[in-house]
Design an enzyme around this catalytic site. Structure first.
Site, PDB file in Angstrom:
ATOM      1  N   GLY A 152       0.859  -1.191   0.000  1.00  0.00           N
ATOM      2  CA  GLY A 152       0.000   0.000   0.000  1.00  0.00           C
ATOM      3  C   GLY A 152       0.888   1.231   0.000  1.00  0.00           C
ATOM      4  O   GLY A 152       1.544   1.532   1.002  1.00  0.00           O
ATOM      5  N   GLY A 197       0.458   4.656  -0.309  1.00  0.00           N
ATOM      6  CA  GLY A 197      -0.144   5.983  -0.207  1.00  0.00           C
ATOM      7  C   GLY A 197       0.727   6.885   0.644  1.00  0.00           C
ATOM      8  O   GLY A 197       1.966   6.791   0.603  1.00  0.00           O
ATOM      9  N   ILE A 255       1.242   7.184   4.014  1.00  0.00           N
ATOM     10  CA  ILE A 255       2.077   6.548   5.046  1.00  0.00           C
ATOM     11  C   ILE A 255       3.035   5.543   4.397  1.00  0.00           C
ATOM     12  O   ILE A 255       4.231   5.495   4.733  1.00  0.00           O
ATOM     13  CB  ILE A 255       1.189   5.846   6.104  1.00  0.00           C
ATOM     14  N   LYS A 310      -4.909   6.724  20.246  1.00  0.00           N
ATOM     15  CA  LYS A 310      -5.043   7.153  18.850  1.00  0.00           C
ATOM     16  C   LYS A 310      -6.514   7.158  18.422  1.00  0.00           C
ATOM     17  O   LYS A 310      -6.965   8.073  17.717  1.00  0.00           O
ATOM     18  CB  LYS A 310      -4.208   6.223  17.956  1.00  0.00           C
ATOM     19  N   ASN A 325     -11.856  12.902  13.111  1.00  0.00           N
ATOM     20  CA  ASN A 325     -12.057  12.513  11.712  1.00  0.00           C
ATOM     21  C   ASN A 325     -13.504  12.659  11.232  1.00  0.00           C
ATOM     22  O   ASN A 325     -13.742  13.328  10.216  1.00  0.00           O
ATOM     23  CB  ASN A 325     -11.539  11.092  11.467  1.00  0.00           C
ATOM     24  N   SER A 356      -7.171  12.427   7.625  1.00  0.00           N
ATOM     25  CA  SER A 356      -7.133  11.458   6.522  1.00  0.00           C
ATOM     26  C   SER A 356      -8.560  11.117   6.071  1.00  0.00           C
ATOM     27  O   SER A 356      -8.788  10.816   4.905  1.00  0.00           O
ATOM     28  CB  SER A 356      -6.367  10.200   6.932  1.00  0.00           C
TER      29      SER A 356
HETATM   30  N1  LIG Z   1      -2.120  10.054   6.156  1.00  0.00           N
HETATM   31  C1  LIG Z   1      -2.061  10.364   7.434  1.00  0.00           C
HETATM   32  O1  LIG Z   1      -1.716  11.493   7.819  1.00  0.00           O
HETATM   33  C2  LIG Z   1      -2.354   9.346   8.477  1.00  0.00           C
HETATM   34  C3  LIG Z   1      -2.846   8.105   8.153  1.00  0.00           C
HETATM   35  N2  LIG Z   1      -3.043   7.184   9.134  1.00  0.00           N
HETATM   36  C4  LIG Z   1      -3.589   5.878   8.842  1.00  0.00           C
HETATM   37  O2  LIG Z   1      -2.643   5.111   8.110  1.00  0.00           O
HETATM   38  C5  LIG Z   1      -3.322   4.221   7.215  1.00  0.00           C
HETATM   39  C6  LIG Z   1      -2.810   4.486   5.803  1.00  0.00           C
HETATM   40  O3  LIG Z   1      -3.218   5.814   5.484  1.00  0.00           O
HETATM   41  P1  LIG Z   1      -2.729   6.624   4.208  1.00  0.00           P
HETATM   42  O4  LIG Z   1      -1.342   6.260   3.858  1.00  0.00           O
HETATM   43  O5  LIG Z   1      -3.053   8.040   4.495  1.00  0.00           O
HETATM   44  O6  LIG Z   1      -3.726   6.058   3.104  1.00  0.00           O
HETATM   45  P2  LIG Z   1      -3.695   6.305   1.522  1.00  0.00           P
HETATM   46  O7  LIG Z   1      -5.093   6.265   1.080  1.00  0.00           O
HETATM   47  O8  LIG Z   1      -2.855   7.492   1.216  1.00  0.00           O
HETATM   48  O9  LIG Z   1      -2.917   5.039   0.996  1.00  0.00           O
HETATM   49  C7  LIG Z   1      -3.478   3.762   0.967  1.00  0.00           C
HETATM   50  C8  LIG Z   1      -2.742   3.002  -0.099  1.00  0.00           C
HETATM   51  O10 LIG Z   1      -3.208   1.667  -0.104  1.00  0.00           O
HETATM   52  C9  LIG Z   1      -3.265   1.285  -1.466  1.00  0.00           C
HETATM   53  N3  LIG Z   1      -4.125   0.137  -1.690  1.00  0.00           N
HETATM   54  C10 LIG Z   1      -5.408  -0.052  -1.311  1.00  0.00           C
HETATM   55  N4  LIG Z   1      -5.843  -1.219  -1.767  1.00  0.00           N
HETATM   56  C11 LIG Z   1      -4.816  -1.770  -2.481  1.00  0.00           C
HETATM   57  C12 LIG Z   1      -4.661  -2.971  -3.228  1.00  0.00           C
HETATM   58  N5  LIG Z   1      -5.654  -3.842  -3.344  1.00  0.00           N
HETATM   59  N6  LIG Z   1      -3.464  -3.199  -3.828  1.00  0.00           N
HETATM   60  C13 LIG Z   1      -2.450  -2.325  -3.726  1.00  0.00           C
HETATM   61  N7  LIG Z   1      -2.541  -1.165  -3.035  1.00  0.00           N
HETATM   62  C14 LIG Z   1      -3.714  -0.904  -2.427  1.00  0.00           C
HETATM   63  C15 LIG Z   1      -3.825   2.516  -2.163  1.00  0.00           C
HETATM   64  O11 LIG Z   1      -3.658   2.360  -3.558  1.00  0.00           O
HETATM   65  P3  LIG Z   1      -3.820   3.570  -4.618  1.00  0.00           P
HETATM   66  O12 LIG Z   1      -2.444   4.133  -4.755  1.00  0.00           O
HETATM   67  O13 LIG Z   1      -4.311   2.915  -5.840  1.00  0.00           O
HETATM   68  O14 LIG Z   1      -4.785   4.546  -4.020  1.00  0.00           O
HETATM   69  C16 LIG Z   1      -2.969   3.577  -1.517  1.00  0.00           C
HETATM   70  O15 LIG Z   1      -1.748   3.733  -2.163  1.00  0.00           O
HETATM   71  C17 LIG Z   1      -4.816   4.529   7.376  1.00  0.00           C
HETATM   72  O16 LIG Z   1      -5.406   3.663   8.303  1.00  0.00           O
HETATM   73  C18 LIG Z   1      -4.829   5.942   7.945  1.00  0.00           C
HETATM   74  O17 LIG Z   1      -5.959   6.251   8.705  1.00  0.00           O
HETATM   75  C19 LIG Z   1      -2.694   7.442  10.418  1.00  0.00           C
HETATM   76  C20 LIG Z   1      -2.170   8.647  10.775  1.00  0.00           C
HETATM   77  C21 LIG Z   1      -2.072   9.723   9.862  1.00  0.00           C
HETATM   78  C1  LIG Z   2      -4.036  13.294  12.062  1.00  0.00           C
HETATM   79  C2  LIG Z   2      -4.956  12.360  12.788  1.00  0.00           C
HETATM   80  C3  LIG Z   2      -4.407  12.096  14.178  1.00  0.00           C
HETATM   81  C4  LIG Z   2      -6.301  13.030  12.963  1.00  0.00           C
HETATM   82  O1  LIG Z   2      -7.191  12.263  13.681  1.00  0.00           O
HETATM   83  C5  LIG Z   2      -5.105  11.103  12.007  1.00  0.00           C
HETATM   84  O2  LIG Z   2      -4.700  10.054  12.437  1.00  0.00           O
HETATM   85  C6  LIG Z   2      -5.805  11.091  10.717  1.00  0.00           C
HETATM   86  O3  LIG Z   2      -5.875  12.111  10.035  1.00  0.00           O
HETATM   87  O4  LIG Z   2      -6.299  10.017  10.378  1.00  0.00           O
END
Ligand SMILES: NC(=O)C1=CN([C@@H]2O[C@H](COP(=O)(O)OP(=O)(O)OC[C@H]3O[C@@H](n4cnc5c(N)ncnc54)[C@H](OP(=O)(O)O)[C@@H]3O)[C@@H](O)[C@H]2O)C=CC1
Ligand SMILES: CC(C)(CO)C(=O)C(=O)O
Length: 325
Positions: A7, A9, A11, A204, A212, A273
């Site tokens: 994945g 994205g 993170i 968290k 959110n 997010s």
């Molecule tokens: N971003 C943030 O600031 C924060 C995020 N989090 C948590 O971290 C976790 C990840 O978040 P985040 O990185 O923001 O999420 P994103 O939506 O940015 O990234 C998710 C990734 O997973 C990929 N994905 C989903 N399904 C598949 C699949 N079947 N095959 C391959 N890749 C796949 C997506 O693909 P594609 O590229 O096609 O979209 C994308 O690249 C979440 O639970 C979020 O709540 C926690 C704290 C902060």
């Molecule tokens: C930044 C923070 C802590 C907000 O709840 C988060 O985890 C999110 O955006 O999903």
């Protein structure tokens, strides 16, 4: 160490870039436009230490990526069942799998004794369907305190200091836990190992459930949600409700409610997010950070009236077809 980031994205790219730069053998499981960009241009991460441009090996085939020592699943919660199926070909007996995913994890009642030991949480693991996908001995729990934003595929900005906490799901300290912590620390990401990952999960979840859903309703930033005089009372009500439930499950949250609100406001003009997902027309993590908590509350007979109303309102808004137009 052979590490897969499943994945790519916000993170996933943050971790992949930092781990690659620290010399680990990192491969990325990605798809579609993200995969194409990673293969052609690599990852471009901008964070508090500056700019990092790294080339990575990426594929949409787990077979092609091969066996891994460590797999970080960095998808959103609704994609977890799919990701758990996808990573199966990369597992060996000792492979460690770490879901870096917000919310109550599907394994919450596994690995520890207690009244609900072994139970499944229907909101996130209906009839144990997710639990069947991965043996628990592969799992290390994790809570991520990183904020990151995907500007475009492979291009990510992360603004706050990085912190990630790891813990075994049975609350034991272990050698592999320390290894994982060190791998992260070597990549310049503050990493802690804990003997009670559930305390961190509740901390968290308290942040997520208070901010959110309301961010989707109001389009507000973290700073606004926790400091605007019109929003604060609702946020505080939800916080009080979730803290009661967390306490009923024995969780120790380090911050009193007042400090919690101040810390939230101090996060600045950050878009949650969930609001990013809403704007991108993606599924919301309402089950993992919301409805799972309501289920846990009802198991211990604690009402969460304000939280329920907020979640239902968010769910309604997100289900409207023209919601983002
Ligand atoms: N971003 C943030 O600031 C924060 C995020 N989090 C948590 O971290 C976790 C990840 O978040 P985040 O990185 O923001 O999420 P994103 O939506 O940015 O990234 C998710 C990734 O997973 C990929 N994905 C989903 N399904 C598949 C699949 N079947 N095959 C391959 N890749 C796949 C997506 O693909 P594609 O590229 O096609 O979209 C994308 O690249 C979440 O639970 C979020 O709540 C926690 C704290 C902060
Ligand atoms: C930044 C923070 C802590 C907000 O709840 C988060 O985890 C999110 O955006 O999903």
């Amino acid at each position: 160490m052979n590490i897969c980031i499943a994945g790519a994205g916000a993170i996933g790219c943050t971790l992949a870039a930092r781990l690659t730069k620290s010399g680990q053998n990192v491969k990325v499981l990605a798809r579609g436009a993200t995969l194409e960009t990673l293969q052609k241009k690599g990852i471009h991460l901008t964070d508090i230490d500056g700019e990092h441009r790294v080339n990575v090996i990426a594929s949409d085939s787990a077979e092609e990526l091969g066996s891994q020592d460590l797999i970080f699943i960095c998808s959103k919660a609704p994609a977890l069942p799919t990701m758990l199926k996808l990573i199966a070909p990369m597992l060996q007996e000792k492979t460690v799998v770490i879901p870096v995913v917000n919310g109550i994890p599907w394994w919450y009642f596994q690995g520890i004794e207690g009244r609900f030991s072994g139970d499944c949480i229907q909101a996130i693991d209906p009839e144990g369907s997710v639990s069947k996908l991965l043996s628990y001995n592969h799992l290390i729990g994790c809570v991520v305190f990183i904020t990151a934003f995907r500007n475009s595929p492979g291009v990510v900005t992360s603004t706050n200091p990085h912190l990630i906490v790891f813990g075994e799901i049975n609350h034991q300290m272990s050698e592999r836990l320390e290894q994982v912590r060190k791998v992260m620390e070597d990549a310049g990401i503050e990493a802690r190992a804990t003997d009670n990952i559930r305390d961190q999960i509740w901390t968290k979840v308290a942040a997520n459930i208070t901010s959110n859903p309301l961010s989707v309703v109001t389009k507000g930033t973290l700073e606004q949600l926790y400091s605007d005089t019109r929003l604060k009372p609702l946020v505080r009500k939800v916080l009080d409700e979730v803290l009661l439930v967390a306490a009923a499950y024995g969780a120790r949250i380090r911050f009193d409610p007042h400090t919690f609100m101040e810390l939230g406001a101090g996060m600045g003009a950050v878009k949650t997010s969930m609001l990013q997902d809403y704007e991108a027309n993606q599924p919301l993590e309402l089950d993992a950070i919301g409805y799972a908590v309501l289920e846990l509350a009802s198991k211990v007979s604690i009402p969460m009236i304000a939280t329920q109303q907020l979640l239902d309102l968010t769910h309604f808004i997100a289900s409207q077809p023209q919601a983002n137009s």
